[in-house]
Design an enzyme around this catalytic site. Structure first.
Site, PDB file in Angstrom:
ATOM      1  N   ASP A 113      -3.300  29.336   6.968  1.00  0.00           N
ATOM      2  CA  ASP A 113      -3.607  27.927   7.175  1.00  0.00           C
ATOM      3  C   ASP A 113      -3.464  27.229   5.819  1.00  0.00           C
ATOM      4  O   ASP A 113      -4.142  27.588   4.855  1.00  0.00           O
ATOM      5  CB  ASP A 113      -5.034  27.807   7.718  1.00  0.00           C
ATOM      6  CG  ASP A 113      -5.446  26.368   7.985  1.00  0.00           C
ATOM      7  OD1 ASP A 113      -4.956  25.465   7.273  1.00  0.00           O
ATOM      8  OD2 ASP A 113      -6.286  26.157   8.876  1.00  0.00           O
ATOM      9  N   ARG A 172     -18.083  17.293  -2.478  1.00  0.00           N
ATOM     10  CA  ARG A 172     -16.692  17.701  -2.588  1.00  0.00           C
ATOM     11  C   ARG A 172     -15.854  16.544  -3.139  1.00  0.00           C
ATOM     12  O   ARG A 172     -15.931  15.427  -2.636  1.00  0.00           O
ATOM     13  CB  ARG A 172     -16.222  18.084  -1.182  1.00  0.00           C
ATOM     14  CG  ARG A 172     -14.991  18.916  -1.113  1.00  0.00           C
ATOM     15  CD  ARG A 172     -14.784  19.378   0.316  1.00  0.00           C
ATOM     16  NE  ARG A 172     -14.416  18.268   1.201  1.00  0.00           N
ATOM     17  CZ  ARG A 172     -13.575  18.391   2.228  1.00  0.00           C
ATOM     18  NH1 ARG A 172     -13.037  19.580   2.515  1.00  0.00           N
ATOM     19  NH2 ARG A 172     -13.290  17.366   3.002  1.00  0.00           N
ATOM     20  N   TYR A 198      -2.164  14.837   7.018  1.00  0.00           N
ATOM     21  CA  TYR A 198      -2.983  13.654   6.693  1.00  0.00           C
ATOM     22  C   TYR A 198      -3.866  13.869   5.481  1.00  0.00           C
ATOM     23  O   TYR A 198      -4.573  12.963   5.067  1.00  0.00           O
ATOM     24  CB  TYR A 198      -3.840  13.228   7.898  1.00  0.00           C
ATOM     25  CG  TYR A 198      -4.627  14.350   8.540  1.00  0.00           C
ATOM     26  CD1 TYR A 198      -5.801  14.801   7.984  1.00  0.00           C
ATOM     27  CD2 TYR A 198      -4.163  14.957   9.700  1.00  0.00           C
ATOM     28  CE1 TYR A 198      -6.510  15.838   8.563  1.00  0.00           C
ATOM     29  CE2 TYR A 198      -4.864  15.990  10.293  1.00  0.00           C
ATOM     30  CZ  TYR A 198      -6.033  16.432   9.722  1.00  0.00           C
ATOM     31  OH  TYR A 198      -6.727  17.462  10.294  1.00  0.00           O
ATOM     32  N   LYS A 199      -3.857  15.095   4.914  1.00  0.00           N
ATOM     33  CA  LYS A 199      -4.658  15.343   3.711  1.00  0.00           C
ATOM     34  C   LYS A 199      -3.796  15.003   2.493  1.00  0.00           C
ATOM     35  O   LYS A 199      -3.497  13.843   2.269  1.00  0.00           O
ATOM     36  CB  LYS A 199      -5.178  16.770   3.732  1.00  0.00           C
ATOM     37  CG  LYS A 199      -6.219  16.954   4.859  1.00  0.00           C
ATOM     38  CD  LYS A 199      -6.705  18.366   5.058  1.00  0.00           C
ATOM     39  CE  LYS A 199      -7.762  18.382   6.171  1.00  0.00           C
ATOM     40  NZ  LYS A 199      -8.012  19.725   6.700  1.00  0.00           N
ATOM     41  N   PHE A 236     -12.707  27.369   8.153  1.00  0.00           N
ATOM     42  CA  PHE A 236     -13.015  26.083   8.791  1.00  0.00           C
ATOM     43  C   PHE A 236     -13.403  26.344  10.246  1.00  0.00           C
ATOM     44  O   PHE A 236     -12.785  27.165  10.917  1.00  0.00           O
ATOM     45  CB  PHE A 236     -11.760  25.210   8.702  1.00  0.00           C
ATOM     46  CG  PHE A 236     -11.971  23.772   9.053  1.00  0.00           C
ATOM     47  CD1 PHE A 236     -12.672  22.939   8.205  1.00  0.00           C
ATOM     48  CD2 PHE A 236     -11.449  23.253  10.216  1.00  0.00           C
ATOM     49  CE1 PHE A 236     -12.849  21.596   8.521  1.00  0.00           C
ATOM     50  CE2 PHE A 236     -11.619  21.907  10.542  1.00  0.00           C
ATOM     51  CZ  PHE A 236     -12.327  21.078   9.692  1.00  0.00           C
TER      52      PHE A 236
HETATM   53  C1  LIG Z   1      -8.510  19.829   8.067  1.00  0.00           C
HETATM   54  C2  LIG Z   1      -8.466  21.207   8.616  1.00  0.00           C
HETATM   55  C3  LIG Z   1      -8.215  21.412   9.972  1.00  0.00           C
HETATM   56  C4  LIG Z   1      -8.078  20.219  10.900  1.00  0.00           C
HETATM   57  O1  LIG Z   1      -7.402  20.469  12.048  1.00  0.00           O
HETATM   58  P1  LIG Z   1      -6.852  19.347  13.034  1.00  0.00           P
HETATM   59  O2  LIG Z   1      -6.565  20.136  14.229  1.00  0.00           O
HETATM   60  O3  LIG Z   1      -5.620  18.771  12.391  1.00  0.00           O
HETATM   61  O4  LIG Z   1      -7.900  18.313  13.228  1.00  0.00           O
HETATM   62  C5  LIG Z   1      -8.135  22.714  10.414  1.00  0.00           C
HETATM   63  N1  LIG Z   1      -8.294  23.760   9.573  1.00  0.00           N
HETATM   64  C6  LIG Z   1      -8.559  23.588   8.266  1.00  0.00           C
HETATM   65  C7  LIG Z   1      -8.733  24.761   7.360  1.00  0.00           C
HETATM   66  C8  LIG Z   1      -8.662  22.300   7.754  1.00  0.00           C
HETATM   67  O5  LIG Z   1      -8.949  22.115   6.467  1.00  0.00           O
END
Ligand SMILES: *Cc1c(COP(=O)(O)O)cnc(C)c1O
Length: 401
Positions: A187, A360, A212-213, A116
């Protein structure tokens, strides 16, 4: 299949729009009734009436660690090894900074080129601020072993790929990192609440994720951080703040870390968001992860089979078929992917699009029925047969895709 669904009764806890099929719980989970109830209580009682007294009387100060203990079983951690705080990117920064200081003689961080983007940005930035030369190698994940040597301080990977839904082998990869003397950071953004995770069994050093996911705690709700017990009091929080101090209300001029996970607190917890998380986790008390996983695989198997059957040759199904290599989402590749997702949203099937060509779809066993999967594919067929997805209005991209 819906009649035999052991999780079927949980759907009633969620606020879902009539007629809409929500396949985006991997991006933002829906509101559940216990969250709504907990938030109302915190707002109208603890905040409105209790005011500043509630830091003591309602135990607000202890919420980050108390809720950490509630998240812990979902990732195979022990009580006292998880803290809820900040958001995921900030937590990664803290862990990366802390981990680099534990391997001062090493100069490399390995991550995944397909990680990400936020993870890639923050790891680069933390490497630049390490106080010594540290380079980030963003590699093809298959080539990990070739890059592991005695100069690698940290391996940082995302367990379930946010684009493809591929799930990596946490145990084997962690073992390889350790064999090279490196620390391992996972992660868990697309894993927590979606797939069984066992950080203890895999001997993971550090992990972080968001709530939040698949945990459904609401937009911008705090993240969580896991630090293996043996590293507590050893790894330093590179962003210290008053609430991680051993005695925050002594207002001392120099920092002395608190015991345990509390040392990774920097600043004031977001109490209303934590109330929402508290409620959202109640739903998981009634849903064993083994049942969640079984249903998740059945939902994604069904979706892939129907897509192949009803739209043969239209999409490349990017998500691995093997159960042990799949998270809880399905990614379909198509050059008109953005238009397809937008047209589906108009037909009340909510998925999302990830650049350059991925449609997705997230499958959350807590509130999705098998009939929803069936209907979603039927609407996908309609979008195709009508050519709706080619409509010029779907050429313009929204800021959030
Ligand atoms: C959703 C997601 C994030 C989001 O990070 P925030 O700091 O909470 O906005 C980071 N890394 C991955 C792999 C994600 O899927």
């Amino acid at each position: 299949m819906d009649e035999n669904d052991e999780l079927g009764s949980l759907r009633g806890e969620f606020h879902l729009n009539e007629g809409e099929i929500y396949l985006d719980g991997n991006s933002l989970g829906p509101l559940c009734e216990p969250s709504s109830r907990r938030m109302r209580h915190v707002v109208s009682e603890e905040w409105a009436l209790g005011l500043v007294r509630s830091w003591n009387a309602a135990g607000w100060m202890g919420e980050p660690t108390r809720l950490g203990d509630k998240v812990a079983p979902l990732i195979g951690a022990e009580p006292g090894e998880v803290l809820v705080a900040d958001t995921l990117t900030f937590l990664l920064a803290k862990l990366i900074g802390g981990a680099l200081a534990l391997r001062p003689e090493r100069h490399v961080i390995i991550t995944d080129a397909a990680n990400f983007h936020s993870d890639l940005y923050i790891v680069e930035a933390m490497a630049r601020r390490a106080g010594r030369h540290v380079s980030v190698k963003a590699i093809e994940r298959e080539a990990l072993e070739q890059h592991l040597d005695d100069d690698v301080a940290l391996v940082m990977l995302t367990h379930v790929d946010f684009r493809t839904g591929e799930m990596l082998d946490m145990k084997t990869i962690t073992e390889k990192a350790h064999a090279a003397g490196a620390l391992m950071l996972w992660d868990l953004a697309h894993s927590t609440g979606a797939v069984p995770v066992d950080v203890s069994g895999c001997e993971v050093d550090f992990a972080a994720g968001c709530t939040y996911k698949y945990l459904n705690a609401g937009p911008g709700s705090p993240g969580f951080v896991y630090i293996r017990r043996e590293f507590q009091g050893v790894i330093e929080n590179p962003l210290p703040g008053w609430l991680g101090h051993a005695r925050p209300f002594d207002f001392e001029r120099t920092y002395e870390p608190a015991q345990g996970m509390q040392a990774f607190v920097t600043s004031s917890p977001s109490i209303i968001a934590l109330a929402s998380l508290d409620g959202a986790l109640e739903v998981f008390d009634r849903a064993p992860m083994s049942q969640i996983r079984r249903k998740s695989l059945a939902l994604t198997d069904l979706f892939m089979a129907l897509v192949e059957d009803r739209l043969p040759g239209v999409f490349e199904i990017v998500t691995p078929r093997a159960h042990d290599q799949r998270g809880s989402q399905v990614a379909l590749r198509h050059e008109d992917g953005y238009g397809i997702v937008q047209a589906l949203i108009e037909r009340d099937v909510i998925g999302d699009f990830r650049d350059p060509d991925i449609c997705r779809f997230g499958f959350t066993p807590l509130y999705l029925r098998f009939v929803d999967v069936y209907d979603a594919v039927e609407r996908l067929v309609e979008v195709f047969d009508s050519g709706l997805y080619l409509d010029p209005r779907f050429r313009v991209r929204n800021p959030v895709t």
